[in-house]
Design a protein around this motif. Sequence first.
Motif, PDB file in Angstrom:
ATOM      1  N   ARG A 197     -13.580  -7.132   4.898  1.00 35.78           N
ATOM      2  CA  ARG A 197     -13.176  -6.730   3.554  1.00 35.78           C
ATOM      3  C   ARG A 197     -13.996  -7.420   2.462  1.00 35.78           C
ATOM      4  O   ARG A 197     -14.049  -6.932   1.341  1.00 35.78           O
ATOM      5  CB  ARG A 197     -11.684  -7.040   3.355  1.00 35.78           C
ATOM      6  N   GLU A 198     -14.577  -8.555   2.798  1.00 38.33           N
ATOM      7  CA  GLU A 198     -15.349  -9.297   1.792  1.00 38.33           C
ATOM      8  C   GLU A 198     -16.541  -8.460   1.318  1.00 38.33           C
ATOM      9  O   GLU A 198     -17.339  -7.968   2.116  1.00 38.33           O
ATOM     10  CB  GLU A 198     -15.854 -10.618   2.376  1.00 38.33           C
ATOM     11  N   GLY A 199     -16.667  -8.310   0.019  1.00 36.39           N
ATOM     12  CA  GLY A 199     -17.817  -7.596  -0.534  1.00 36.39           C
ATOM     13  C   GLY A 199     -17.712  -6.093  -0.484  1.00 36.39           C
ATOM     14  O   GLY A 199     -18.655  -5.387  -0.855  1.00 36.39           O
ATOM     15  N   PHE A 200     -16.565  -5.573   0.019  1.00 34.40           N
ATOM     16  CA  PHE A 200     -16.384  -4.120   0.073  1.00 34.40           C
ATOM     17  C   PHE A 200     -15.118  -3.766  -0.706  1.00 34.40           C
ATOM     18  O   PHE A 200     -14.027  -3.743  -0.142  1.00 34.40           O
ATOM     19  CB  PHE A 200     -16.286  -3.628   1.510  1.00 34.40           C
ATOM     20  N   PRO A 201     -15.251  -3.494  -1.995  1.00 36.79           N
ATOM     21  CA  PRO A 201     -14.069  -3.213  -2.825  1.00 36.79           C
ATOM     22  C   PRO A 201     -13.198  -2.084  -2.284  1.00 36.79           C
ATOM     23  O   PRO A 201     -11.975  -2.119  -2.437  1.00 36.79           O
ATOM     24  CB  PRO A 201     -14.686  -2.836  -4.185  1.00 36.79           C
ATOM     25  N   ASP A 202     -13.822  -1.085  -1.648  1.00 35.85           N
ATOM     26  CA  ASP A 202     -13.051   0.050  -1.122  1.00 35.85           C
ATOM     27  C   ASP A 202     -12.089  -0.383  -0.017  1.00 35.85           C
ATOM     28  O   ASP A 202     -11.073   0.286   0.221  1.00 35.85           O
ATOM     29  CB  ASP A 202     -13.984   1.133  -0.589  1.00 35.85           C
ATOM     30  N   LEU A 203     -12.427  -1.464   0.677  1.00 40.43           N
ATOM     31  CA  LEU A 203     -11.576  -1.940   1.762  1.00 40.43           C
ATOM     32  C   LEU A 203     -10.542  -2.949   1.292  1.00 40.43           C
ATOM     33  O   LEU A 203      -9.639  -3.315   2.033  1.00 40.43           O
ATOM     34  CB  LEU A 203     -12.426  -2.589   2.865  1.00 40.43           C
ATOM     35  N   ASN A 204     -10.678  -3.417   0.057  1.00 39.79           N
ATOM     36  CA  ASN A 204      -9.775  -4.438  -0.459  1.00 39.79           C
ATOM     37  C   ASN A 204      -8.411  -3.823  -0.771  1.00 39.79           C
ATOM     38  O   ASN A 204      -8.328  -2.835  -1.509  1.00 39.79           O
ATOM     39  CB  ASN A 204     -10.379  -5.057  -1.726  1.00 39.79           C
ATOM     40  N   PRO A 205      -7.338  -4.384  -0.223  1.00 34.36           N
ATOM     41  CA  PRO A 205      -6.025  -3.769  -0.429  1.00 34.36           C
ATOM     42  C   PRO A 205      -5.436  -4.009  -1.807  1.00 34.36           C
ATOM     43  O   PRO A 205      -4.425  -3.396  -2.161  1.00 34.36           O
ATOM     44  CB  PRO A 205      -5.164  -4.443   0.645  1.00 34.36           C
ATOM     45  N   GLY A 206      -6.047  -4.905  -2.596  1.00 26.44           N
ATOM     46  CA  GLY A 206      -5.498  -5.184  -3.921  1.00 26.44           C
ATOM     47  C   GLY A 206      -4.241  -6.027  -3.838  1.00 26.44           C
ATOM     48  O   GLY A 206      -3.890  -6.564  -2.790  1.00 26.44           O
ATOM     49  N   SER A 207      -3.536  -6.122  -4.947  1.00 26.76           N
ATOM     50  CA  SER A 207      -2.377  -7.013  -5.017  1.00 26.76           C
ATOM     51  C   SER A 207      -1.059  -6.310  -4.710  1.00 26.76           C
ATOM     52  O   SER A 207      -0.023  -6.964  -4.567  1.00 26.76           O
ATOM     53  CB  SER A 207      -2.296  -7.633  -6.413  1.00 26.76           C
ATOM     54  N   ALA A 208      -1.062  -4.989  -4.640  1.00 27.82           N
ATOM     55  CA  ALA A 208       0.184  -4.253  -4.379  1.00 27.82           C
ATOM     56  C   ALA A 208       0.689  -4.548  -2.965  1.00 27.82           C
ATOM     57  O   ALA A 208      -0.100  -4.719  -2.025  1.00 27.82           O
ATOM     58  CB  ALA A 208      -0.042  -2.757  -4.538  1.00 27.82           C
ATOM     59  N   ALA A 209       2.008  -4.624  -2.835  1.00 21.44           N
ATOM     60  CA  ALA A 209       2.604  -4.863  -1.521  1.00 21.44           C
ATOM     61  C   ALA A 209       2.337  -3.661  -0.617  1.00 21.44           C
ATOM     62  O   ALA A 209       2.486  -2.510  -1.048  1.00 21.44           O
ATOM     63  CB  ALA A 209       4.096  -5.098  -1.655  1.00 21.44           C
ATOM     64  N   PRO A 210       1.925  -3.895   0.641  1.00 25.85           N
ATOM     65  CA  PRO A 210       1.678  -2.766   1.544  1.00 25.85           C
ATOM     66  C   PRO A 210       2.978  -2.023   1.862  1.00 25.85           C
ATOM     67  O   PRO A 210       4.067  -2.603   1.790  1.00 25.85           O
ATOM     68  CB  PRO A 210       1.099  -3.435   2.791  1.00 25.85           C
ATOM     69  N   ALA A 211       2.854  -0.749   2.203  1.00 24.42           N
ATOM     70  CA  ALA A 211       4.030   0.073   2.511  1.00 24.42           C
ATOM     71  C   ALA A 211       3.709   1.011   3.663  1.00 24.42           C
ATOM     72  O   ALA A 211       2.546   1.367   3.895  1.00 24.42           O
ATOM     73  CB  ALA A 211       4.456   0.875   1.281  1.00 24.42           C
ATOM     74  N   VAL A 212       4.737   1.411   4.389  1.00 17.14           N
ATOM     75  CA  VAL A 212       4.589   2.383   5.482  1.00 17.14           C
ATOM     76  C   VAL A 212       4.595   3.786   4.895  1.00 17.14           C
ATOM     77  O   VAL A 212       5.449   4.121   4.064  1.00 17.14           O
ATOM     78  CB  VAL A 212       5.724   2.218   6.507  1.00 17.14           C
ATOM     79  N   ASP A 213       3.640   4.609   5.302  1.00 14.25           N
ATOM     80  CA  ASP A 213       3.562   5.984   4.791  1.00 14.25           C
ATOM     81  C   ASP A 213       4.827   6.772   5.147  1.00 14.25           C
ATOM     82  O   ASP A 213       5.369   6.640   6.262  1.00 14.25           O
ATOM     83  CB  ASP A 213       2.342   6.700   5.385  1.00 14.25           C
ATOM     84  N   THR A 214       5.245   7.620   4.227  1.00 14.95           N
ATOM     85  CA  THR A 214       6.458   8.410   4.469  1.00 14.95           C
ATOM     86  C   THR A 214       6.289   9.376   5.635  1.00 14.95           C
ATOM     87  O   THR A 214       7.266   9.752   6.289  1.00 14.95           O
ATOM     88  CB  THR A 214       6.842   9.207   3.212  1.00 14.95           C
ATOM     89  N   GLY A 215       5.034   9.784   5.929  1.00 17.20           N
ATOM     90  CA  GLY A 215       4.799  10.695   7.047  1.00 17.20           C
ATOM     91  C   GLY A 215       5.257  10.116   8.376  1.00 17.20           C
ATOM     92  O   GLY A 215       5.689  10.853   9.277  1.00 17.20           O
ATOM     93  N   VAL A 216       5.179   8.791   8.521  1.00 14.20           N
ATOM     94  CA  VAL A 216       5.646   8.137   9.751  1.00 14.20           C
ATOM     95  C   VAL A 216       7.150   8.299   9.883  1.00 14.20           C
ATOM     96  O   VAL A 216       7.667   8.675  10.947  1.00 14.20           O
ATOM     97  CB  VAL A 216       5.271   6.639   9.737  1.00 14.20           C
ATOM     98  N   LEU A 217       7.871   8.038   8.810  1.00  9.84           N
ATOM     99  CA  LEU A 217       9.331   8.128   8.835  1.00  9.84           C
ATOM    100  C   LEU A 217       9.785   9.565   9.083  1.00  9.84           C
ATOM    101  O   LEU A 217      10.747   9.805   9.826  1.00  9.84           O
ATOM    102  CB  LEU A 217       9.901   7.614   7.512  1.00  9.84           C
ATOM    103  N   GLN A 218       9.100  10.523   8.475  1.00  5.05           N
ATOM    104  CA  GLN A 218       9.460  11.933   8.670  1.00  5.05           C
ATOM    105  C   GLN A 218       9.235  12.353  10.117  1.00  5.05           C
ATOM    106  O   GLN A 218      10.062  13.074  10.706  1.00  5.05           O
ATOM    107  CB  GLN A 218       8.646  12.810   7.714  1.00  5.05           C
ATOM    108  N   ALA A 219       8.123  11.925  10.702  1.00  5.87           N
ATOM    109  CA  ALA A 219       7.815  12.287  12.094  1.00  5.87           C
ATOM    110  C   ALA A 219       8.830  11.679  13.049  1.00  5.87           C
ATOM    111  O   ALA A 219       9.275  12.332  14.004  1.00  5.87           O
ATOM    112  CB  ALA A 219       6.400  11.833  12.444  1.00  5.87           C
ATOM    113  N   LEU A 220       9.217  10.433  12.803  1.00  2.34           N
ATOM    114  CA  LEU A 220      10.210   9.777  13.655  1.00  2.34           C
ATOM    115  C   LEU A 220      11.562  10.475  13.542  1.00  2.34           C
ATOM    116  O   LEU A 220      12.236  10.724  14.544  1.00  2.34           O
ATOM    117  CB  LEU A 220      10.344   8.306  13.255  1.00  2.34           C
ATOM    118  N   ARG A 221      11.929  10.811  12.314  1.00  7.80           N
ATOM    119  CA  ARG A 221      13.217  11.469  12.086  1.00  7.80           C
ATOM    120  C   ARG A 221      13.252  12.830  12.768  1.00  7.80           C
ATOM    121  O   ARG A 221      14.281  13.250  13.309  1.00  7.80           O
ATOM    122  CB  ARG A 221      13.452  11.607  10.578  1.00  7.80           C
TER     123      ARG A 221
END
Length: 310
Positions: A197-221
């Motif tokens: 991730r060092e030196g690659f801004p596109d790979l940097n997750p930033g300061s926002a807390a990570p979250a699980v995509d809603t598509g995972v929850l929908q598929a499981l349900r």
Amino acid sequence: MTIAWADEAVHVRAPGKINLFMRVGAVQPDGYHDVATAYQAVSLYEDVRAWSDDEFSVSFGGSIDTSGLVTDGSNLAIKAAKLLARTVGVPGGVRLEIDKNVPIAGGMGGGSADAAATLVACDALWGTGLPKEELHALAAKLGADVPFALTGGTAIGTGRGDRLSPALATGSFHWVLAVAEFGLSTPGVYRELDRRREGFPDLNPGSAAPAVDTGVLQALRAGDPRLLAEALHNDLQAAAIGLAPGLGGILELGELHGALAGIVSGSGPTIAFLVDDADTAIELQVALSAARLTAVHVHGPVHGARVLHS
């Protein structure tokens, strides 16, 4: 608290896990990362038997090579037993025998399952009857994956992975595990992710807390493996493949032989292939075995650590 000692061994079984989804946040000042992950407990188990003893000891058997495991106070199961003993004031120790089937350093939480099973076994052995919430709090002190090994099923983990909320999963999902003959260091895989991730801004997750995509929850349900296959994701996968390039070829091989998708579980190197049904799982297991890979068919979700009564 009155301690009611059990005379016979207590037998507890706890499951390994697959990370269906894993998003990794930026490294924190303490060196850890915030994560958002979807766990599923699967039918590959650790069996822990516990006897009352004057000292704390552990020995290993099972279907995998355990010769490299430590049996001193640094072992996670011993840590779990001592933590519970200190918490409830038990003066004695425990003798643990663990049959291991979950890959060691394989990204499936085998050591965490040992610790969770030990907490449940010692609680039953010593008759301490701790509430579920207190056992969970002790589990979180031992490691990020230990609380999930206690609860099992399917759950979303946040923070370091130890803050759990249940996720509804309909039906049963079939997986074929490609088990490597080597392990990967979890801290090493995280370090490799940070390096990439060092030196690659596109790979940097930033300061926002990570979250699980809603598509995972929908598929499981929905209980739909094809929907879930589209939603599988692991931020650690590229780092694990960078450290063990052969994993890329295994992913391709599995998808060539009927897998809907493959994913590196956790920090790897175990690869979990999602398939449509049990028949497809057997066909894929045969194909991987023919390529001289160790392949195991499992299903999930399954229960967390629980006492087995003979």
